[in-house]
Design an enzyme around this catalytic site. Structure first.
Site, PDB file in Angstrom:
ATOM      1  N   THR A 138       0.911  -1.047  -0.008  1.00 23.56           N
ATOM      2  CA  THR A 138      -0.056   0.148   0.019  1.00 23.56           C
ATOM      3  C   THR A 138       0.875   1.299  -0.056  1.00 23.56           C
ATOM      4  O   THR A 138       1.923   1.273   0.722  1.00 23.56           O
ATOM      5  CB  THR A 138      -0.920   0.017   1.196  1.00 23.56           C
ATOM      6  OG1 THR A 138      -1.729  -1.184   1.292  1.00 23.56           O
ATOM      7  CG2 THR A 138      -1.779   1.243   1.434  1.00 23.56           C
ATOM      8  N   GLY A 177       2.544  -3.189   8.406  1.00 19.45           N
ATOM      9  CA  GLY A 177       2.976  -3.284   9.455  1.00 19.45           C
ATOM     10  C   GLY A 177       4.218  -3.667  10.161  1.00 19.45           C
ATOM     11  O   GLY A 177       4.933  -4.346   9.499  1.00 19.45           O
ATOM     12  N   GLU A 416      -6.242  -5.942   4.337  1.00 14.22           N
ATOM     13  CA  GLU A 416      -6.390  -7.001   3.309  1.00 14.22           C
ATOM     14  C   GLU A 416      -7.470  -6.873   2.633  1.00 14.22           C
ATOM     15  O   GLU A 416      -8.074  -7.893   1.800  1.00 14.22           O
ATOM     16  CB  GLU A 416      -6.709  -8.275   4.373  1.00 14.22           C
ATOM     17  CG  GLU A 416      -5.757  -9.241   3.759  1.00 14.22           C
ATOM     18  CD  GLU A 416      -4.076  -8.845   3.610  1.00 14.22           C
ATOM     19  OE1 GLU A 416      -3.521  -8.816   4.764  1.00 14.22           O
ATOM     20  OE2 GLU A 416      -3.721  -8.597   2.512  1.00 14.22           O
TER      21      GLU A 416
END
Ligand SMILES: CCCCCCCC/C=C\CCCC(=O)SCCNC(=O)CCNC(=O)[C@H](O)C(C)(C)COP(=O)(O)OP(=O)(O)OC[C@H]1O[C@@H](n2cnc3c(N)ncnc32)[C@H](O)[C@@H]1OP(=O)(O)O
Ligand SMILES: Cc1cc2nc3c(=O)[nH]c(=O)nc-3n(C[C@H](O)[C@H](O)[C@H](O)COP(=O)(O)OP(=O)(O)OC[C@H]3O[C@@H](n4cnc5c(N)ncnc54)[C@H](O)[C@@H]3O)c2cc1C
Length: 649
Positions: A138, A177, A416
């Site tokens: 992303t 993350g 997701e």
């Protein structure tokens, strides 16, 4: 043990241990899970539940301490990151750890998309934690539209290197993350350019930080993106690459080659890691909703409030409205448990086909997993909030345990694959199968038959206790939505609209259609799973009541759809509503025992309201005393208060 919960447990009509083993798969699975949890929860580092009294930095630091303990445990017990045991440990930590992207996405991407040589090089380093990676796809400007990602990886033939670059601010990687402060590597999704031509998204292994002092490498600008709703332990980060050079061998080339470009058989194979997480999220939805239901049901059995009959203050669980809120949540959690089992079976089957080189099933897997991920996460997020609200004021306290579940789980509607986008992707597959019913997979086999108009042959409340009639109801509702939407799409294109504009124009109907399809699949899979399971008759009676509640509640919740389809009439809807009330009454005696069967450790729930012993009020008071404001009888800020009290208006 608080008396009310004791009484509730004594009244149960089935064996809780039998349902625990059924939901775990077997007695051995239960034993193994509890053994793993005991290793985790016996470690004081994992018992820290003062997380709402410490700073973000301390929370992050705790996350690294927990990571250290978890890693040491895995090493001591020889638990591999790709094992079922680790997956159990991971969910017990709610996957809140800064390194969990390393395990759930970085390693699987290398394993799934690396050549044998690349796997031999990188997997030992990653599995031994010599390197820590994340999945950096992303960007600031694009998360959904992968073909719009701007990060470039340009092949330099002369040096046999890729130059990886973030050409614009919107091309900065954003959200991955562990990217901010934890990871020193990443798998980067970038547009591959070679000999002046763009070949679309491919995955590249890029080192971000020194393995010596963890400082960012030259050309790397990296950091944490700041506070978020949840996942406070996770340093979701940003990354800007300024023409960073990596070796040719760092492009994952199991399915594509860069030099003299050879494309993958199916370009979407690069999307495989996302599919695997979507599959996991279906079962996670069940776990989260089961945990929230456990807290709310136990609390509702202990909490006495107002009166039904004068002079008697009943447990709020005796209020039919409370049952109407909470029992469908229990049923949904169990329905999603079986849907999660189905998803994992299908995923494992397709994965073995992919490793044998057959990629045809990945479209079907994507279509099914995208839809169920969206449906189960949307529904469970809403369900957690229903459970929280059902606990009144104490449900609003961090002591309730709801926030930890809710704040992390809220993101599942987005991460997701943003849910609307996932629904539309699943719908794309559904309508393709509608147009070519012979190609429809088992989950869409009802599309193969002629859409003859049917009427629901239901005359009494007993008829809505029949799995087959209920499955047919959901099938007809879905078919009605799908066929009317297909007609709308056909008309739009017939009158000159191109397919994409027609799809957008009809997208609200398309959304309703795919949601109806997912609901039908969940009901059918739930009931068929129960039919295939061996269980004692007392347990089957309880499980049947819960499954019937799930289906009848779904009809009541979407009554308009069932009426609009012409398959049901108002009288039958009233039969359904009567059945719901009868089922609430039947389930009431077993409500606490059913959530006991979810078998959550108190140290997982971390809830003053949902602890097994029901000792709510002492736990609430003990928790409140932990508040930092209570360190002194008079807070140091009294000086401001005094001025307020002494000031003259
Ligand atoms: C609290 C307790 C538990 C916590 C658990 C937490 C775990 C996770 C937490 C955090 C991790 C989060 C990590 C991330 O978020 S990673 C980034 C995720 N990003 C996305 O999901 C991006 C979504 N977007 C896409 O996938 C694509 O852009 C797209 C929407 C699918 C569109 O792609 P594209 O434009 O290329 O494709 P088209 O729409 O033109 O065509 C679609 C055709 O492609 C096929 N397809 C698409 N995706 C896949 C796939 N994954 N696998 C297989 N096939 C795929 C699709 O079927 C169409 O095929 P057709 O034959 O119809 O052309
Ligand atoms: C907690 C968390 C962790 C994350 N971890 C990672 C990670 O580790 N790695 C990583 O790469 N990413 C990660 N992400 C990013 C995440 O994958 C993206 O945010 C997600 O894919 C959604 O993309 P977006 O943010 O661009 O939303 P957008 O797509 O911009 O969504 C905005 C709105 O546009 C709508 N929309 C967009 N496209 C369409 C369409 N075609 N049709 C109809 N409506 C549309 C959406 O429905 C939504 O309402 C994480 C995100 C979160 C919240």
């Amino acid at each position: 043990m608080d008396a009310p919960l004791l009484k509730e447990r004594e009244r149960a009509t089935f064996n809780v241990t039998e349902l625990i083993h059924l939901l775990n798969g077997s007695e051995e699975e239960t034993k193994r899970r509890k053994e793993l949890e005991s290793w985790l929860y016996n470690n004081p580092v994992f018992r820290q539940d003062d997380r709402y009294q410490i700073s973000r930095e301390e929370v992050y630091e705790r996350g690294l301490q927990k990571t250290r303990e978890l890693v040491n445990l895995c090493r001591r017990k020889n638990i591999k990151f790709d094992s079922l045991d680790f997956a159990r440990l991971n969910i017990s930590t709610l996957e809140e750890l800064p390194f969990f992207l390393h395990v759930i996405m970085f390693i699987p991407t290398i394993r799934g998309q690396g050549t044998e040589e690349q796997k031999r090089k990188w997997l030992p380093l990653a599995e031994d934690l010599k390197i820590l990676g994340t999945y950096a796809q992303t960007e600031l400007g694009h998360g959904t539209f992968l073909r719009g990602l701007e990060t470039k990886a340009t092949y330099d033939v002369s040096s046999r290197e890729f130059i990886v670059n973030s050409p614009t601010i919107t091309s900065m990687k954003w959200w991955p993350g562990g990217l901010g402060k934890t990871c020193n590597y990443a798998v980067i999704a970038a547009q591959l350019y070679t000999k002046g031509k763009c070949y679309g998204i491919h995955m590249f292994i890029v080192q971000l930080r020194s393995l010596e002092d963890h400082k960012p490498l030259p050309g790397v600008t990296i950091g944490d993106i700041g506070n978020k709703y949840g996942f406070h332990t996770v340093d979701n980060g940003f990354l800007r690459l300024d023409n960073v050079r990596i070796p040719y061998e760092n492009m994952l080339m199991r399915y594509a080659k860069a030099c003299d470009y050879i494309p993958p058989v199916n370009p979407k194979i690069n999307y495989g890691t996302m599919t695997s997480i979507r599959v996991d999220l279906v079962k996670d939805a069940s776990v989260i909703l089961a945990a929230a239901s456990t807290i709310a049901i136990r609390y509702s059995a202990v909490r006495h409030q107002t009166e039904i009959r004068p002079g008697e203050e009943p447990p709020v669980l005796d209020y039919i409205t409370q049952q109407f809120k909470l029992f469908p949540q229990i049923a949904t959690a169990i329905a999603f448990h079986f849907a999660g089992d189905y998803m994992h079976r299908i995923y494992d089957k397709v994965q073995s086909e992919i490793f044998d080189g057959h990629l045809s099933a990945i479209t079907e897997l994507h279509g099914i997993s995208a839809g169920l991920k969206a449906f189960t996460t949307d529904t469970s997020i809403a369900g957690v909030e229903i459970c929280r609200r059902a606990c009144g004021g104490h449900g609003y306290s961090n002591a309730s345990g709801f926030q930890r579940f809710y704040e992390n789980w809220l993101g599942s509607a987005t991460y997701e694959g943003e849910n609307t986008v996932m629904y539309l992707q699943a719908a794309r597959y559904l309508f393709k199968c509608y147009d070519n019913p012979k190609e429809a997979p088992e989950t869409m086999s009802y599309l193969r038959y002629p859409q003859n108009k049917m009427e629901w042959n239901v005359k009494s409340a007993d008829d809505v206790s029949n799995y087959a009639t209920l499955i047919t109801a959901f099938e007809q509702r879905a078919l009605s939505k799908i066929s009317s939407t297909a007609k709308k799409l056909k008309n739009l294109t017939h009158y000159g609209m191109n397919r994409n504009d027609a799809w957008n124009a009809a997208s609200v109907d398309i959304l309703h259609s795919i949601k109806a399809h997912c609901h039908y699949f969940i009901v059918k899979n739930y009931m068929q799973s129960l039919n295939h399971l061996k269980m004692s008759s007392p347990l089957r009676q309880v499980m049947t009541a819960v499954a019937l509640l799930y289906a009848n509640y779904g009809i009541d919740e979407h009554a308009g759809d069932f009426l609009e389809s012409g398959f049901m009439n108002g009288k039958q809807i009233n039969l359904v509503r009567a059945k719901i009330l009868q089922l609430l009454k039947e389930i009431r005696v077993n409500a606490v025992a059913i959530v006991d069967s979810f078998d959550f450790d108190d140290r997982f729930l971390r809830s003053a309201l949902g602890a097994y012993d029901g000792n709510v009020y002492n736990r609430l008071f003990k928790w409140a005393k932990l508040s930092p404001l209570n360190k002194t009888e008079v807070h140091s800020s009294y000086k401001y208060l005094r001025r307020i009290l002494q000031s003259k208006l």
